[in-house]
Scaffold this motif. Structure first.
Motif: not given
Length: 146
Positions: A66-73, A54-59, A26-31
């Motif tokens: 964050s629910a879909i971030a898993g090991s990164g986004l 990474t989940p720790a440095n999400l802006p 999963l990705v986020v594109a333009d929100g």
């Protein structure tokens, strides 16, 4: 008795793991929630650039994902004039299945409780109503059908 209990836990964890759709990033594109596959297959020329967190440095603008971030986004920025890709709020999926708007939606087996989040229409070809934690929920499988 211990063997029986141990076997039950092994089988239960395997079933829970199997509910998640492996291999679809999963990705986020333009929100809006999308997938890498969606952009490489259907919208090749739409992506201007990408950035992975990474989940720790999400802006701040991605914390709600964050629910879909898993090991990164990964966040994609789309090119201007790349056209409008259909999108829908998760609560609207609930409405289509006659569920309360605030019912969590499962995307590839991951529970998303913020139903105001948007998802691209390209990913909605495989949806079903499923039992989750004793309640009916919409399950979205984002694997693109060939």
């Amino acid at each position: 008795m211990k063997k029986l209990l141990y076997s039950f836990f092994i089988i239960s964890s395997a079933l829970v793991s199997a509910q998640k759709t492996a291999g679809t990033k999963l990705v986020v594109a333009d929100g809006v929630i999308g997938t890498v596959e969606m952009f490489t297959v259907n919208h090749k020329n739409a992506v201007q650039n990408s950035r992975t967190y990474t989940p720790a440095n999400l802006p701040g603008n991605l914390k709600k994902f964050s629910a879909i971030a898993g090991s990164g986004l990964t966040e994609y920025q789309l090119k201007n004039g790349s056209g409008t890709i259909d999108r829908l709020a998760l609560y609207q999926l609930n409405e289509q299945f006659r569920l309360p708007k605030d019912t969590p939606v499962l995307i590839n087996g991951t529970e998303v409780t913020d139903t105001s989040l948007l998802i691209y229409g390209d990913l909605l070809s495989s949806m079903k109503l499923t039992d989750y934690k004793g309640k009916k929920s919409v399950f979205v499988d984002t694997t693109l059908k060939k």
